[in-house]
Motif scaffolding. Structure first.
Motif, mmCIF file in Angstrom:
data_model
loop_
_atom_site.group_PDB
_atom_site.id
_atom_site.type_symbol
_atom_site.label_atom_id
_atom_site.label_comp_id
_atom_site.label_asym_id
_atom_site.label_seq_id
_atom_site.Cartn_x
_atom_site.Cartn_y
_atom_site.Cartn_z
ATOM 1 N N UNK A 96 0.840 -1.202 0.000
ATOM 2 C CA UNK A 96 0.000 0.000 0.000
ATOM 3 C C UNK A 96 0.877 1.254 0.000
ATOM 4 N N UNK A 115 2.129 6.444 -7.301
ATOM 5 C CA UNK A 115 1.167 7.322 -7.979
ATOM 6 C C UNK A 115 1.553 8.781 -7.795
ATOM 7 N N UNK A 161 -2.447 7.829 -12.256
ATOM 8 C CA UNK A 161 -3.492 7.151 -11.490
ATOM 9 C C UNK A 161 -3.852 5.864 -12.229
ATOM 10 N N UNK A 162 -3.620 4.746 -11.559
ATOM 11 C CA UNK A 162 -3.934 3.455 -12.166
ATOM 12 C C UNK A 162 -5.436 3.245 -12.169
ATOM 13 N N UNK A 166 -8.892 0.849 -12.045
ATOM 14 C CA UNK A 166 -9.300 -0.173 -11.081
ATOM 15 C C UNK A 166 -8.821 -1.560 -11.530
ATOM 16 N N UNK A 167 -8.161 -2.258 -10.601
ATOM 17 C CA UNK A 167 -7.784 -3.650 -10.830
ATOM 18 C C UNK A 167 -6.539 -3.887 -11.656
#
Lengths: 81, 622
Positions: free
Chosen positions: A42, A49, A55-56, A58-59
């Protein structure tokens, strides 16, 4: 940035977060680094980021199997406006 | 001190790691930093890095919720350990809190917690019917939603004796539904607000609200939301929100063990007013509603007065001659705080740390219940060094932020309900009744009567001169002649017996409006010519106009005049008073594009009735 440059920048982030030195290579992954647990993960993702200004979606982080693929993902997201 | 230095201390096994960790934790301002510090704390523990000081027995803290409690619990455990209330954490399973609380054989009860933090599922705080359902039905569901959560909280509190921190609900921050969202209780926006109100207002003893609605609003609704975090790992909000949430929970846990502070010790110069009273004099200090800086200091005093209302004791500690320091409290018309508000007044040339140390036995309170505020870093430092038990707060640099600084210091938050608070509640209830009465009156006269207005009329004074001049020079709308005057010109009016000059202060039961009207007149051959009449628009139609007219007539008669003459000089901004004299019963006698002249014969003038009580008249000090 090419993959090598991204990995070099990732290295500085890993140097901050990990106590035991880790030398990043494209093939290395979480299972190769004992200190790389879910807690550290985490920390790493938030730091990445922020450092790369990306920004990645989702998933998608979990689809990267190793540092090389992760660096490619960062590059892909960096190319977005 | 940098984070990299801390890492070096950890790797070399240096026990200095611990105080540095505490210092950096206190300064941490985002999730990332705090989380990194937390992981290093754990690593230091794992390496058995020697820790100074006694080992404090941990509180047993259970976290239950309808979201992932990881890594939230890491942040919380870290903050708790650093603040001296270490916790042993038990984590409930994801979204299993109802079963964990209902089943007395669950791991929760085996753990026997001292504190339970419950974060209920946001997804279940949603109206199940249609947006157009009758409001009573929607409301009943909101009440039921809140009641079932309170029931869970009550149950776990009863069965374990644990203090329960019950988290309420974040409000949505998207435009969904548009303006309609406020017109129905069926929208998430309104429904959750209602549930949150029900939770807070009905929380029993032993249950404390962890106000997520407030925290998210403070942070910003969009910044608090993190849909990706929800879909990936069921996070209750963005990392920024987790940071705030963990800090709030840590604060609530600390508050279980720690009483709020009791005494607020105040510096004077540049804290309660702008400037230095010994240098600038009573007339020179900045305080009051006619300059932005003066207004900020007055607002600060008002907030301090509200703390006094809550039961905080006020004290003064100032480097000053005593006589100079008390003068504003006794004589300055804009002071909110008076000597009767101050329980201990120390103005001398001794170090402030010594003065505060002396206050403690005089008030029969421990030094640790004192908070000292000052705008001067050197004074703050002396108190920190020589009276370290005292909590200090450095104000500034901008006095407009003073109120916010004190509001955010988190030192005077009322803990539990005491008998004294209950008495206060009764007083509030009586006041609420009076306000309800005022709200229900339909005619203007009853409304004005209900305001309980008091006016104080004063001839011009030296102390008021700066304020008079400022108001004269900035008032545009309710200003019959817009004649500007410097401070010196105001003083000239004051010192010339042919002139009359007075100002009006108004207060009502909602508060003090301060200086709101100024009138200047000149007696010439039996006529009192009204040179200036201006008023603050915020007290329009409160009968201040009538009060002023009555006073003008009284003063005119006292000077042997039999006639008032009023002049209106039009400007781009004072159209609202074009017919003012006519409305007040004066007769138009001459008119041109640039002026209108009115007169009033005093022979048959009867004072206008008003609902304002006069506490003082001009040229009649008592």
């Amino acid at each position: 940035m090419n993959q090598t440059e991204v990995i070099a920048k990732l290295q500085t982030i890993f140097d901050t977060v990990f106590l035991e030195p880790v030398v990043l290579t494209p093939a290395i992954s979480a299972k190769d680094v004992p200190e790389w647990d879910s807690l550290t993960h985490i920390s790493l993702m938030v730091a990445v980021e922020k450092a790369f200004g990306v920004r990645f979606r989702v998933g998608e982080v979990e689809t990267a199997k190793n540092i090389g693929e992760f660096a490619d993902l960062i590059r892909k997201r960096q190319q977005e406006p | 001190m940098e984070i990299s230095d801390l890492k070096a201390l950890l790797i070399s096994g240096n026990p200095d790691f611990w105080p540095k960790l505490a210092a950096l934790t206190g300064q941490a301002h985002d999730f990332e930093e705090l989380f990194l510090l937390s992981s290093w704390r754990k690593k230091a523990r794992a390496r058995n890095l020697a820790r100074p000081g006694p080992e404090i027995p941990p509180l047993k803290l259970a976290l239950l919720g309808g979201c992932s409690l990881y890594p939230l619990h890491e942040l919380l455990a870290h903050l708790c350990e650093i603040q001296g209330t270490p916790v042993e954490v038990w984590l409930g399973d994801y979204d299993n809190y109802v079963a964990e609380i209902m089943d007395e054989t669950s791991g929760l009860y085996a753990f026997a917690p001292n504190v339970v933090w419950l974060l209920p599922a946001e997804g279940r705080c949603q109206y199940s019917g249609a947006l157009t359902d009758p409001r009573t039905v929607q409301q009943a569901e909101a009440v039921k939603t809140a009641e079932s959560l309170l029931e869970l909280a009550r149950r776990v509190n009863t069965l374990t004796g644990a203090e329960v921190l019950l988290t309420n609900f974040r409000l949505p921050a998207r435009h969904d539904l548009g303006a309609y969202r406020s017109h129905t209780l069926g929208a998430d926006w309104t429904f959750r607000k209602w549930v949150n109100l029900e939770l807070g207002l009905n929380a029993p003893a032993g249950v404390r609200i962890c106000d997520l609605e407030f925290l998210a609003a403070r942070l910003g609704g969009l910044r608090a939301a993190d849909p990706r975090g929800w879909f990936e790992t069921k996070q209750p909000g963005s990392p920024a929100l987790l940071f705030e949430l963990a800090r709030e929970a840590a604060h609530l846990i600390a508050a279980l063990k720690r009483a709020p502070k009791k005494v607020l010790v105040l510096d004077l110069d540049n804290t309660l007013w702008g400037g230095v009273v010994a240098d600038d004099g009573l007339e020179g200090i900045e305080l009051g509603d006619t300059s932005p800086r003066g207004e900020a200091f007055k607002a600060f005093q008002k907030y301090i007065a509200s703390l006094k209302q809550r039961g905080v004791l006020l004290a003064v500690c100032s480097k000053n001659d005593h006589d100079k320091a008390v003068e504003p409290f006794e004589k300055h018309p804009e002071m909110v705080l008076r000597l009767t508000d101050i329980v201990n007044f120390k103005a001398n040339w001794e170090p402030k740390s010594e003065n505060i140390r002396r206050m403690a036995p005089e008030l029969n309170l421990g030094l640790d219940s004192f908070v000292f505020v000052d705008d001067n870093p050197a004074e703050i430092d002396i108190v920190r060094q020589f009276a370290p038990e005292v909590t200090t707060l450095l104000l500034g640099p901008d006095s407009s932020e003073y109120v916010a600084q004190l509001q955010d210091c988190r030192l005077f938050e009322p803990g539990s309900i005491t008998a004294e608070d209950a008495e206060r509640t009764r007083q509030y209830q009586a006041e609420a009744g009076r306000q309800a009465l005022a709200a229900s009156v339909t005619d203007m006269d009853s409304y004005l009567a209900s305001l309980a207005m008091e006016a104080s009329i004063s001839e011009f004074t030296v102390v008021d001169a700066p304020r008079l001049s400022q108001l004269i020079n900035k008032s545009n709308q309710f200003n019959l002649t817009t004649r500007r005057r410097s401070e010196a010109e105001v003083l000239a009016v004051m010192n010339d017996p042919a002139w009359v000059g007075f100002s009006v202060r108004l207060k009502d039961r909602f508060g003090d409006h301060g200086l709101i009207s100024i009138v200047i007149g000149r007696a010439v051959a039996g006529t009192l010519e009204i040179d200036t009449w201006l008023m603050s628009c915020r007290v329009l139609k409160r009968q201040v106009e009538e009060t002023v007219l009555n006073e003008l007539v009284r003063l005119a008669r006292a000077r042997g005049c039999h006639r008032l003459e009023g002049l209106y000089l039009p400007t781009a901004k004072n159209g609202m008073v074009r017919d003012f004299y006519g409305r007040m019963g004066l007769t138009l006698t001459a008119e041109s594009d640039t002026r209108r002249v009115f007169e009033l014969t005093l022979e048959n003038f009867q004072p206008r009735p008003t609902r304002i009580t006069l506490t003082r008249r001009a040229y009649e000090p008592n």
